[in-house]
Every structure is written in C-alpha cells, then in structure tokens.
Design an enzyme around this catalytic site. Structure first.
Site, PDB file in Angstrom:
ATOM      1  N   ALA A   6       2.631  -8.475  -1.050  1.00 54.55           N
ATOM      2  CA  ALA A   6       1.623  -7.645  -0.388  1.00 54.55           C
ATOM      3  C   ALA A   6       2.191  -6.274  -0.026  1.00 54.55           C
ATOM      4  O   ALA A   6       1.788  -5.666   0.957  1.00 54.55           O
ATOM      5  CB  ALA A   6       1.118  -8.349   0.864  1.00 54.55           C
ATOM      6  N   ARG A  12      -4.327   4.231  -5.716  1.00 54.02           N
ATOM      7  CA  ARG A  12      -5.549   4.492  -6.484  1.00 54.02           C
ATOM      8  C   ARG A  12      -6.815   4.109  -5.726  1.00 54.02           C
ATOM      9  O   ARG A  12      -7.924   4.453  -6.148  1.00 54.02           O
ATOM     10  CB  ARG A  12      -5.481   3.753  -7.818  1.00 54.02           C
ATOM     11  CG  ARG A  12      -4.409   4.324  -8.761  1.00 54.02           C
ATOM     12  CD  ARG A  12      -4.140   3.395  -9.918  1.00 54.02           C
ATOM     13  NE  ARG A  12      -5.329   3.123 -10.712  1.00 54.02           N
ATOM     14  CZ  ARG A  12      -5.436   2.142 -11.600  1.00 54.02           C
ATOM     15  NH1 ARG A  12      -4.401   1.316 -11.784  1.00 54.02           N
ATOM     16  NH2 ARG A  12      -6.538   1.966 -12.298  1.00 54.02           N
ATOM     17  N   LYS A  19      -3.848  -1.681   0.713  1.00 53.93           N
ATOM     18  CA  LYS A  19      -4.738  -2.307  -0.271  1.00 53.93           C
ATOM     19  C   LYS A  19      -5.135  -3.721   0.114  1.00 53.93           C
ATOM     20  O   LYS A  19      -6.322  -4.082   0.044  1.00 53.93           O
ATOM     21  CB  LYS A  19      -4.072  -2.305  -1.649  1.00 53.93           C
ATOM     22  CG  LYS A  19      -4.923  -2.973  -2.720  1.00 53.93           C
ATOM     23  CD  LYS A  19      -4.387  -2.759  -4.114  1.00 53.93           C
ATOM     24  CE  LYS A  19      -3.102  -3.494  -4.374  1.00 53.93           C
ATOM     25  NZ  LYS A  19      -2.734  -3.467  -5.808  1.00 53.93           N
ATOM     26  N   GLN A  72      10.062  -5.297   1.593  1.00 59.50           N
ATOM     27  CA  GLN A  72      10.651  -4.702   0.392  1.00 59.50           C
ATOM     28  C   GLN A  72      10.827  -3.214   0.690  1.00 59.50           C
ATOM     29  O   GLN A  72       9.881  -2.443   0.646  1.00 59.50           O
ATOM     30  CB  GLN A  72       9.741  -4.902  -0.821  1.00 59.50           C
ATOM     31  CG  GLN A  72      10.351  -4.379  -2.117  1.00 59.50           C
ATOM     32  CD  GLN A  72       9.377  -4.401  -3.299  1.00 59.50           C
ATOM     33  OE1 GLN A  72       8.160  -4.461  -3.093  1.00 59.50           O
ATOM     34  NE2 GLN A  72       9.906  -4.341  -4.516  1.00 59.50           N
ATOM     35  N   GLY A  77       9.916  -3.082  -8.465  1.00 61.36           N
ATOM     36  CA  GLY A  77       9.379  -4.074  -9.382  1.00 61.36           C
ATOM     37  C   GLY A  77       9.057  -5.392  -8.721  1.00 61.36           C
ATOM     38  O   GLY A  77       9.451  -5.681  -7.584  1.00 61.36           O
ATOM     39  N   ASP A 102      -3.497  -9.207  -3.859  1.00 57.61           N
ATOM     40  CA  ASP A 102      -4.779  -8.568  -4.182  1.00 57.61           C
ATOM     41  C   ASP A 102      -5.581  -9.385  -5.194  1.00 57.61           C
ATOM     42  O   ASP A 102      -6.360  -8.830  -5.964  1.00 57.61           O
ATOM     43  CB  ASP A 102      -4.550  -7.152  -4.711  1.00 57.61           C
ATOM     44  CG  ASP A 102      -3.836  -7.121  -6.053  1.00 57.61           C
ATOM     45  OD1 ASP A 102      -3.233  -8.151  -6.428  1.00 57.61           O
ATOM     46  OD2 ASP A 102      -3.870  -6.078  -6.730  1.00 57.61           O
ATOM     47  N   SER A 385     -43.843  -6.620  28.868  1.00 58.98           N
ATOM     48  CA  SER A 385     -43.538  -5.551  27.919  1.00 58.98           C
ATOM     49  C   SER A 385     -42.998  -4.316  28.639  1.00 58.98           C
ATOM     50  O   SER A 385     -43.435  -3.975  29.747  1.00 58.98           O
ATOM     51  CB  SER A 385     -44.797  -5.162  27.137  1.00 58.98           C
ATOM     52  OG  SER A 385     -45.244  -6.258  26.367  1.00 58.98           O
TER      53      SER A 385
END
Length: 449
Positions: A6, A12, A19, A72, A77, A102, A385
């Site tokens: 994740a 994009r 994302k 990470q 990669g 995703d 009312s």
C-alpha cells in the site's frame, strides 16, 4: 501470512489523498483488500506503506487492528516493497500471500485458491486472468500444468504475445522457501528496480514448482486513475446489486441504486429507483425505500416507509412502521414505532415517541451556534405544522404543540402548548390601504409629500 502493498503514491489519480484511501462502495480500497484477507482466515497481516503515510497506517489499524505496519522508505520495485516486511516474513509461516492494496474486487475465495495451490506443493502460485485486450500485460507461459515464465510484452516472442493468460500481480509463496526466493531477486534491469515477477524464474532455477491460478479480470482490476476508480465502482455496484437481488431484495431499477459494501437488507424489502445507501445502513423486513432517498449510517425498522426525497443521516434509527416522507431529514434521532413525519421536517438529536405525528414544516432547533442539544418528544404527541422546538426541551406523552409555535420550555404530558402571537384583525384596513395607494397615483404631488 499476507503482505499488502500500500505504498503507491497514485500520482495519476491527481489527488492529495493516498491512492489506497480512495473509496469504492463506501469503503477504502485498502479496507476492501483487508476484508478479503480476513475472510480468507488464519492470516497474519503486514501492510507496507510509503514514508509520511500516517493516514494509510491509521486506516490499516482501524480495519485490521492486529496488522503490522512497515515502511518502504525508497520505492525500488514490488519485491523491494515485500521485503520491507522482512522481519515479519522471517518469523515463518505455511504460506505467504502478496496482495496489492488497490485491488478491491479480489475475493477471499481467490486468495484461498492461491493458498491451496501452495499447500498442494507449489513454491510460487501466480494469479492470472484473460483480458479482452491483453496488450501491455505480462503473459503467463504455462505448459503441462506448470508456470514456466512471466514474460513481459516487450520481451515476448510473437507466439508468447498470442497467449491470452496474463499476469494479475497477486502471488502466493510456500513459507519454507519464500524468503530465499525474495532475497535472490536482483535489480539487473533498465530501471534498476526489484521486480516480484522475477520470483518465478528464480524458483524454477531452484528446482521448485511454480503454477498459475486463473480468475476473472475484475478480481485483479488495479486502480491508477480516476477513470479506473469509476470503472471499479461500477463493477462493485453490479456485484452488490446482484447479491441483493439474489437475497430477495426488490430493486425496481437496479442500475439506479447505489449500495455500500456493508448495506444489510431483511426479507421483502423494496427499493425504488435512484436511492443511495451510504455506509452502515441496515433495512429490516418489509421496509419500503422510495425514490431519491439518501441514507447514511442509519437503521430502518420493519415495515417502515422512507421517502421519496428523504435524507437519513448518521444516527437515524427508525422503529417499526415508521413513516418518514418527502423532504424530511433525520439525524442522530430515534423515531419510535408508528411515528410519522410525512413532509418538510427536520428531526435532529432527538427522540420522537411511538405513535407521534411531526407536522409539515416543523423543525427541531438543536444547535445554538456552539453545541448540540437534545429534544425528547413523548409517545402519542402531536407537533403542529411549522412548529419550532428549541432544544434542550421535553414534550410529554400525549401533548399537543399548536401550529406555528416556538417552544422554548418543557410541555407537560397531555398539555396543549401555544407559543405564538395572538392574531389581530383590523376590519376594512386592506380596502382603505388600496384607496390610499390609488389616490397617490392620481395626485403625483401627494406622492412627493
């Protein structure tokens, strides 16, 4: 165990939100994946996130409290991302699933099939699919029941490009050899990155068995753009509608109804066209949800009628046979059995007692500009009312509130509360006013005086 990747930034998507925190059917992409992992059973979970991704870590902890979070630091990669969770992998497991955060349409059944392939003796099992247009995808080269290679399209021969089975990205590894395979993956490529797809070639070089498991394209549908997010939403809605219909829900025009992943229906529920179910909605037996209604974190009791054009906000709880009609909004309120608010009303932070009637145009004034306050309306009451109930206030059982009243003090049971100015009638006043206006029009000088 399962490692969920994740860390992607999703540039994009053209959005500040990470994302995997974008939503499909009222649930984040990451939450969908973690739900599938949980349903697959018996898996420890590691979620690999990017640096400064606290929101992603919080979402993972919210959905899967026991999940371990790994960062990470550099994006080098997919194999590099998996090894960010080396500490967890090294503890040893029967199998290791690698899943992308995703892919919200992946099912628990598909994850179980990957695990079963490993349990049957494969060191690596790769999930494949057959897209209508395979161009751009890596091909899975299979022979005699074994996966021989993952061939990227740029490297594929003409014969390999004719293969319809493509790499879906998700993998399972035998726990006994997973770390050894992952640690042998190098970065001897144009981008100098560590690719998870190299695991197949490495495993075969180690004389280990590798296989491919085939699934539908939707299950491996990844999301990199807003257009793909919308396509995935459409696919999820189709899946949810089909499940609702199969369960016996009447959707008069299914393609117009939007559901959330956790929407719950009882028996013999009818949903008219153009209804939106936000997260956390339960609809009990024999309820009717009429057109253009929006519901969010609400509970609808047995036999209730809601809409058309109603809005139920978080905390709305409707009892049995309640009627909430057109242009009525309910928020953080309990509407007890048989009570009605048929049109043009707001009920917030309140209790409306059983069998009560809340008239057209009536509202609860629950917010004083700084804090919310509660209103308690007893059973069998009549709220006229255009009445306004200024919280905090109580209206006792069986009481009547006169039309147009502004109620600022408690109303005892069975009392009538009238809080409006007394009507004054001036006979012939309108005729005299018209005569005066007519005279001024005939005499301009009088108009200037």
């Amino acid at each position: 165990m399962a490692v969920v990747l994740a860390a992607g930034e999703g540039t994009r998507m053209r959005a500040a939100r990470p994302k995997v925190l974008h939503e499909v059917a009222g649930r984040s992409l990451l939450a969908h994946v973690l739900a599938a992992v949980r349903a697959a059973g018996g898996l420890s979970v590691a979620v690999v996130i990017g640096p400064a991704a606290g929101a992603v870590a919080s979402e993972a902890a919210r959905v899967a409290a026991a999940a371990e979070i790994f960062v990470q630091v550099e994006r080098l990669g997919t194999a590099h991302a998996v090894l960010a969770a080396r500490e967890a992998i090294a503890r040893g497991f029967d199998d290791l699933l690698v899943i992308f955060g995703d892919t919200p349409l992946v099912s628990a059944q598909t994850l179980l099939r990957l695990r079963q392939a490993v349990a049957a003796g494969a060191a690596v099992a790769v999930l494949g699919f057959r897209p209508r247009y395979p161009g751009g995808y890596g091909r899975l080269v299979v022979a005699d029941g074994e996966l021989l290679a993952i061939r990227e399209e740029i490297d594929a021969s003409a014969a390999e490009r004719a293969i319809g089975l493509c790499n879906g990205g998700l993998m399972a590894f035998a726990g006994s050899s997973a770390l050894a395979i992952l640690e042998r993956i190098g970065n001897h490529n144009r981008k100098r990155e560590f690719y998870l797809t190299d695991a197949v070639a490495i495993a075969r070089a180690m004389q280990l068995r590798t296989v491919a498991i085939e699934t539908e394209e939707d299950e491996v549908r990844g999301i990199n753009t807003q257009a793909q997010l919308a396509q995935t939403e459409a696919a999820m809605q189709q899946r949810l509608r089909a499940a609702a219909l199969e369960a016996g829900v009447t959707l008069v025009a299914p393609e117009t109804v939007f559901l959330s992943s956790d929407t719950k229906f009882g028996r013999d529920v009818v949903v008219e066209p153009f209804v939106v179910f936000g997260p956390g909605v339960t609809v009990e037996d024999n309820a009717l949800i009429r057109s253009f209604t929006h519901l969010d974190r609400a509970h609808i009791g047995k036999g209730a009628l809601v809409g058309p054009y109603a809005r139920l906000r978080p905390g709305a709880h409707l009892g049995q046979d309640v009627h909430i009609g057109n242009f009525v909004e309910v928020k953080e309120a309990t509407i007890e059995a048989g009570a009605k608010a048929n049109h043009l009303a707001y009920i917030g932070d309140a209790r409306l007692g059983a069998g009560s009637n809340f008239g057209a145009g009536a509202i609860i004034c629950n917010y004083d500009g700084a804090a919310k306050h509660r209103t308690d309306i007893g059973k069998g009451t009549f709220i006229g009312s255009n009445a306004a109930l200024v919280a905090p206030v109580k209206v006792g059982d069986g009481a009547y509130v006169a039309t147009g009243s502004v109620i600022t003090h408690d109303v005892p049971p069975d009392a009538l509360a009238i809080a409006r100015s007394r009507q004054i009638v001036k006979e012939e006043w309108a005729a005299r006013w018209r005569d005066l206006k007519a005279a001024k029009k005939k005499d301009p000088a009088a108009e200037q005086d």
